[in-house]
Design an enzyme around this catalytic site. Structure first.
Site, mmCIF file in Angstrom:
data_model
loop_
_atom_site.group_PDB
_atom_site.id
_atom_site.type_symbol
_atom_site.label_atom_id
_atom_site.label_comp_id
_atom_site.label_asym_id
_atom_site.label_seq_id
_atom_site.Cartn_x
_atom_site.Cartn_y
_atom_site.Cartn_z
ATOM 1 N N TYR A 245 2.335 3.076 0.382
ATOM 2 C CA TYR A 245 1.251 3.152 1.357
ATOM 3 C C TYR A 245 0.068 3.977 0.853
ATOM 4 O O TYR A 245 -0.885 4.197 1.592
ATOM 5 C CB TYR A 245 1.771 3.778 2.657
ATOM 6 C CG TYR A 245 2.472 5.102 2.407
ATOM 7 C CD1 TYR A 245 1.760 6.300 2.383
ATOM 8 C CD2 TYR A 245 3.834 5.153 2.141
ATOM 9 C CE1 TYR A 245 2.386 7.505 2.118
ATOM 10 C CE2 TYR A 245 4.470 6.350 1.889
ATOM 11 C CZ TYR A 245 3.742 7.523 1.873
ATOM 12 O OH TYR A 245 4.359 8.716 1.607
ATOM 13 N N GLY A 246 0.106 4.433 -0.385
ATOM 14 C CA GLY A 246 -0.951 5.318 -0.883
ATOM 15 C C GLY A 246 -1.365 4.984 -2.300
ATOM 16 O O GLY A 246 -1.748 3.848 -2.591
ATOM 17 N N THR A 247 -1.270 5.955 -3.175
ATOM 18 C CA THR A 247 -1.796 5.797 -4.536
ATOM 19 C C THR A 247 -0.996 4.831 -5.396
ATOM 20 O O THR A 247 -1.467 4.442 -6.465
ATOM 21 C CB THR A 247 -1.895 7.162 -5.241
ATOM 22 O OG1 THR A 247 -0.585 7.702 -5.421
ATOM 23 C CG2 THR A 247 -2.786 8.121 -4.465
ATOM 24 N N LEU A 248 0.191 4.401 -4.960
ATOM 25 C CA LEU A 248 0.964 3.400 -5.698
ATOM 26 C C LEU A 248 0.566 1.972 -5.338
ATOM 27 O O LEU A 248 0.963 1.021 -6.020
ATOM 28 C CB LEU A 248 2.467 3.577 -5.444
ATOM 29 C CG LEU A 248 3.118 4.777 -6.117
ATOM 30 C CD1 LEU A 248 4.531 4.992 -5.569
ATOM 31 C CD2 LEU A 248 3.152 4.624 -7.630
ATOM 32 N N GLU B 54 6.570 11.430 -7.196
ATOM 33 C CA GLU B 54 6.616 11.888 -5.813
ATOM 34 C C GLU B 54 7.266 13.268 -5.650
ATOM 35 O O GLU B 54 7.425 13.749 -4.540
ATOM 36 C CB GLU B 54 7.367 10.863 -4.949
ATOM 37 C CG GLU B 54 6.756 9.467 -4.985
ATOM 38 C CD GLU B 54 5.384 9.380 -4.343
ATOM 39 O OE1 GLU B 54 4.887 10.379 -3.785
ATOM 40 O OE2 GLU B 54 4.794 8.290 -4.387
#
Length: 140
Positions: A7-10, A75
């Site tokens: 849901y973010g930088t990935l 993470e």
């Protein structure tokens, strides 16, 4: 193979996608219940059992098992319940109930002191910082 909600930088095209790319088998859109917070260069997800709390849009990725150590390192996940964890890796079900897999949820600090991303989309934050128009739509 591992199913992972990101849901973010990935996300595809985002700053840390290169970490997951060598292990990526497939990607499809998805959403989970919870709240998303802007903790600076990345978001923090807090899951909820109620859709009323919010809907987080992202992608379901199918990755090879050999990619899990690289993702855990990014993470800052050491082991379940480890006090050094910034994120905990837990199981989650998509809002439509048709997909289940891992997700990294924020456990390092109380995220409620950070700005909530009301749209539920990290891309809306990234696009806003670039001056792009906001085109992300939440699932109904």
């Amino acid at each position: 193979m591992i199913s992972l909600f990101v849901y973010g930088t990935l996300l595809t095209g985002e700053s840390n996608h290169h970490v997951v790319a060598p292990y990526l088998i497939a990607t499809e859109p998805g959403a989970v219940q919870g709240k998303l917070y802007n903790v600076g260069p990345y978001p923090a997800l807090v899951l909820s059992k109620s859709r009323a709390a919010g809907v987080i849009v992202g992608e379901w990725m199918t990755v090879s098992e050999s990619g899990l150590p690289a993702l855990d390192q990014l993470e800052h996940f050491y082991a379940p319940g480890d006090s050094r964890n910034e994120y905990e890796r837990v199981r989650v079900v998509d809002i439509d109930g048709n997909r289940e897999g891992w997700v990294y949820v924020y456990v390092w600090r109380d995220p409620s002191g950070y700005p909530e991303i009301a749209s539920g989309s990290w891309r809306s934050v990234v696009e806003r910082s670039r001056g792009d128009s906001l085109t992300t739509r939440l699932p109904v």
